[in-house]
Design a protein around this motif. Structure first.
Motif, PDB file in Angstrom:
ATOM      1  N   ASP A 307       0.818  -1.215   0.000  1.00 30.49           N
ATOM      2  CA  ASP A 307       0.000   0.000   0.000  1.00 30.49           C
ATOM      3  C   ASP A 307       0.850   1.263   0.000  1.00 30.49           C
ATOM      4  O   ASP A 307       0.307   2.372   0.011  1.00 30.49           O
ATOM      5  N   GLU A 308       2.169   1.108   0.022  1.00 32.76           N
ATOM      6  CA  GLU A 308       3.143   2.191  -0.081  1.00 32.76           C
ATOM      7  C   GLU A 308       3.178   3.097   1.141  1.00 32.76           C
ATOM      8  O   GLU A 308       3.849   4.122   1.130  1.00 32.76           O
ATOM      9  N   THR A 309       2.460   2.754   2.192  1.00 37.41           N
ATOM     10  CA  THR A 309       2.431   3.633   3.365  1.00 37.41           C
ATOM     11  C   THR A 309       2.904   2.933   4.631  1.00 37.41           C
ATOM     12  O   THR A 309       3.680   3.501   5.386  1.00 37.41           O
ATOM     13  N   SER A 310       2.434   1.718   4.861  1.00 39.54           N
ATOM     14  CA  SER A 310       2.742   1.070   6.131  1.00 39.54           C
ATOM     15  C   SER A 310       4.195   0.604   6.146  1.00 39.54           C
ATOM     16  O   SER A 310       4.710   0.090   5.158  1.00 39.54           O
ATOM     17  N   SER A 311       4.846   0.795   7.277  1.00 38.09           N
ATOM     18  CA  SER A 311       6.197   0.278   7.426  1.00 38.09           C
ATOM     19  C   SER A 311       6.131  -1.232   7.507  1.00 38.09           C
ATOM     20  O   SER A 311       5.129  -1.817   7.919  1.00 38.09           O
ATOM     21  N   ARG A 312       7.201  -1.873   7.123  1.00 33.60           N
ATOM     22  CA  ARG A 312       7.180  -3.332   7.037  1.00 33.60           C
ATOM     23  C   ARG A 312       8.526  -3.883   7.462  1.00 33.60           C
ATOM     24  O   ARG A 312       9.564  -3.436   7.001  1.00 33.60           O
ATOM     25  N   ILE A 313       8.491  -4.844   8.365  1.00 34.54           N
ATOM     26  CA  ILE A 313       9.719  -5.493   8.816  1.00 34.54           C
ATOM     27  C   ILE A 313       9.728  -6.910   8.273  1.00 34.54           C
ATOM     28  O   ILE A 313       8.807  -7.681   8.500  1.00 34.54           O
ATOM     29  N   LEU A 314      10.774  -7.252   7.534  1.00 30.30           N
ATOM     30  CA  LEU A 314      10.869  -8.564   6.906  1.00 30.30           C
ATOM     31  C   LEU A 314      11.776  -9.475   7.733  1.00 30.30           C
ATOM     32  O   LEU A 314      12.957  -9.632   7.447  1.00 30.30           O
ATOM     33  N   GLY A 315      11.228 -10.046   8.776  1.00 31.84           N
ATOM     34  CA  GLY A 315      12.021 -10.974   9.582  1.00 31.84           C
ATOM     35  C   GLY A 315      13.282 -10.326  10.117  1.00 31.84           C
ATOM     36  O   GLY A 315      13.243  -9.283  10.762  1.00 31.84           O
ATOM     37  N   ASP A 316      14.417 -10.971   9.819  1.00 35.88           N
ATOM     38  CA  ASP A 316      15.704 -10.463  10.292  1.00 35.88           C
ATOM     39  C   ASP A 316      16.417  -9.610   9.245  1.00 35.88           C
ATOM     40  O   ASP A 316      17.583  -9.281   9.403  1.00 35.88           O
ATOM     41  N   SER A 317      15.732  -9.301   8.150  1.00 37.16           N
ATOM     42  CA  SER A 317      16.399  -8.547   7.086  1.00 37.16           C
ATOM     43  C   SER A 317      16.686  -7.126   7.551  1.00 37.16           C
ATOM     44  O   SER A 317      15.922  -6.509   8.280  1.00 37.16           O
ATOM     45  N   ALA A 318      17.827  -6.618   7.099  1.00 31.96           N
ATOM     46  CA  ALA A 318      18.241  -5.284   7.499  1.00 31.96           C
ATOM     47  C   ALA A 318      17.513  -4.232   6.664  1.00 31.96           C
ATOM     48  O   ALA A 318      16.986  -4.513   5.588  1.00 31.96           O
ATOM     49  N   SER A 319      17.461  -3.012   7.180  1.00 35.17           N
ATOM     50  CA  SER A 319      16.890  -1.913   6.430  1.00 35.17           C
ATOM     51  C   SER A 319      17.779  -1.610   5.230  1.00 35.17           C
ATOM     52  O   SER A 319      18.964  -1.964   5.204  1.00 35.17           O
ATOM     53  N   PRO A 320      17.220  -0.933   4.229  1.00 38.07           N
ATOM     54  CA  PRO A 320      18.032  -0.573   3.059  1.00 38.07           C
ATOM     55  C   PRO A 320      19.242   0.252   3.474  1.00 38.07           C
ATOM     56  O   PRO A 320      19.148   1.135   4.335  1.00 38.07           O
ATOM     57  N   LEU A 321      20.352  -0.029   2.865  1.00 41.31           N
ATOM     58  CA  LEU A 321      21.603   0.638   3.196  1.00 41.31           C
ATOM     59  C   LEU A 321      21.997   1.555   2.050  1.00 41.31           C
ATOM     60  O   LEU A 321      22.201   1.105   0.921  1.00 41.31           O
ATOM     61  N   LYS A 322      22.073   2.859   2.342  1.00 43.25           N
ATOM     62  CA  LYS A 322      22.482   3.818   1.322  1.00 43.25           C
ATOM     63  C   LYS A 322      23.999   3.915   1.294  1.00 43.25           C
ATOM     64  O   LYS A 322      24.649   4.023   2.337  1.00 43.25           O
ATOM     65  N   GLU A 323      24.536   3.883   0.088  1.00 39.96           N
ATOM     66  CA  GLU A 323      25.962   4.081  -0.097  1.00 39.96           C
ATOM     67  C   GLU A 323      26.169   5.284  -1.005  1.00 39.96           C
ATOM     68  O   GLU A 323      25.209   5.907  -1.466  1.00 39.96           O
TER      69      GLU A 323
END
Length: 345
Positions: A307-323
């Motif tokens: 839905d492009e709004t709700s935050s979502r936690i995928l198990g043990d996956s890390a948040s996106p990492l910006k480089e």
């Protein structure tokens, strides 16, 4: 069903269409004489026959591991199914087929359903979205299709993959004609247009490969086959060249996504804001990582739901990492779909 069988009668024509350094292309033409349809009893094919021309164009392009096929069939017969058969010579008990955001496995040998358990026969055909694959772990055969959602793996010596091209029927539901199921499957309504009395062109491709479907990432060739590049002319006004004084380089990539078995599903503007929405999925059984190269340095990148709004936690996956330089890395768990919201403000 029908394979390319001389028993159908008619003549065979073979012609070379292209013999250059980049493309080899051959056309094989068949003048098939097929039964007109069902006879008066509705239980067998008629003795009278109609001419149904079929042509198969085979193309081999330099730098492409596929063998591309174009089949044109001019159907003047009724009440029949036409399938194209691919011998695989691969011994396996499981087929894999693409589905929405997934790859689904089906047994090759179908176990009959006991009569006391269910009235209908167990299906032997299964759906696929873009491709079906057989592999023994060492080598495999993938059949890529455009808009042909039914396949069957025939339990034969050569383990043939059958792709349904056409099913011409006169009624909705099995009714009493050519009964292939224990009971009728519908209300037996006449559907004359479903006899498909016209010329149809089909596109398929044959992809031999090493290993399994996920090791070979057969979906890459399926996407390339089903989504060819599109070109647009810019800087033109009423067929006259216009100087734009653009400072953009002659070559530029808007975005690239890399990662083993990482499939890009969607790139779009967010519904409620100016952010960019990227949707990725991993149909394999192994954890993977996606590397996304953007043409700008994002201010924020976050995982959201469909839905492009709700935050979502995928198990043990890390948040996106910006480089630096607009590179974003994100972990994609097995059999998961992830949606990223990228904010450049």
């Amino acid at each position: 069903g029908g394979s390319f069988n001389p028993a159908h009668g008619g003549h065979l024509h073979i012609s070379r269409l292209a013999d250059g350094p980049t493309v080899q292309r051959t056309r094989i033409g068949y003048d098939w004489l097929l039964p007109d349809g069902l006879d008066a009893s509705g239980q067998r094919r008629s003795e009278t026959r109609s001419l149904c021309p079929l042509s198969l164009t085979v193309s081999l392009t330099q730098g492409t591991p596929r063998l591309d096929l174009q089949v044109t069939f001019d159907n003047h017969a009724r009440d029949h199914r036409l399938r194209i058969i691919f011998p695989s010579d691969i011994t396996t008990q499981i087929s894999h087929a693409s589905a929405q955001f997934d790859v689904v496995s089906h047994p090759v040998k179908i176990v009959p359903v006991p009569d006391e358990a269910w009235v209908e026969d167990a299906p032997t055909t299964f759906p696929q979205q873009d491709w079906v694959d057989l592999s023994d772990g060492e080598r495999g055969l993938c059949i890529i299709v455009q808009g042909l959602p039914e396949y069957e793996v025939l339990v034969t010596e050569r383990h043939e993959i059958a792709i349904t091209l056409l099913r011409a029927v006169g009624f909705l539901g099995a009714g009493f004609d050519m009964r292939t199921a224990a009971v009728g499957a519908g209300p037996h309504i006449a559907t004359p247009e479903a006899q498909i009395q016209r010329k149809i062109t089909y596109s398929l491709s044959v992809l031999p490969h090493n290993g399994t479907w996920d090791q070979a990432e057969v979906w890459r060739q399926a996407l390339a086959f089903n989504n060819p590049p599109r070109s647009y002319s810019t800087g033109m006004e009423k067929k006259q060249s216009v100087l734009t004084h653009s400072t953009h380089p002659a070559r530029r990539s808007f975005m690239s996504v890399t990662g083993r078995n990482v499939i890009l599903s969607s790139v779009k503007k967010a519904e409620a804001e100016e952010a960019l929405i990227l949707r990725l999925y991993n149909p394999s059984d192994e954890m993977t990582e996606a590397a996304i190269q953007l043409p700008f340095i994002p201010v924020a990148v976050q995982l959201v739901g469909l839905d492009e709004t709700s935050s979502r936690i995928l198990g043990d996956s890390a948040s996106p990492l910006k480089e630096g330089s607009g590179l974003v890395r994100v972990t994609v768990p097995p059999r998961k779909v992830i949606t990223l919201k990228v904010d450049r403000k």
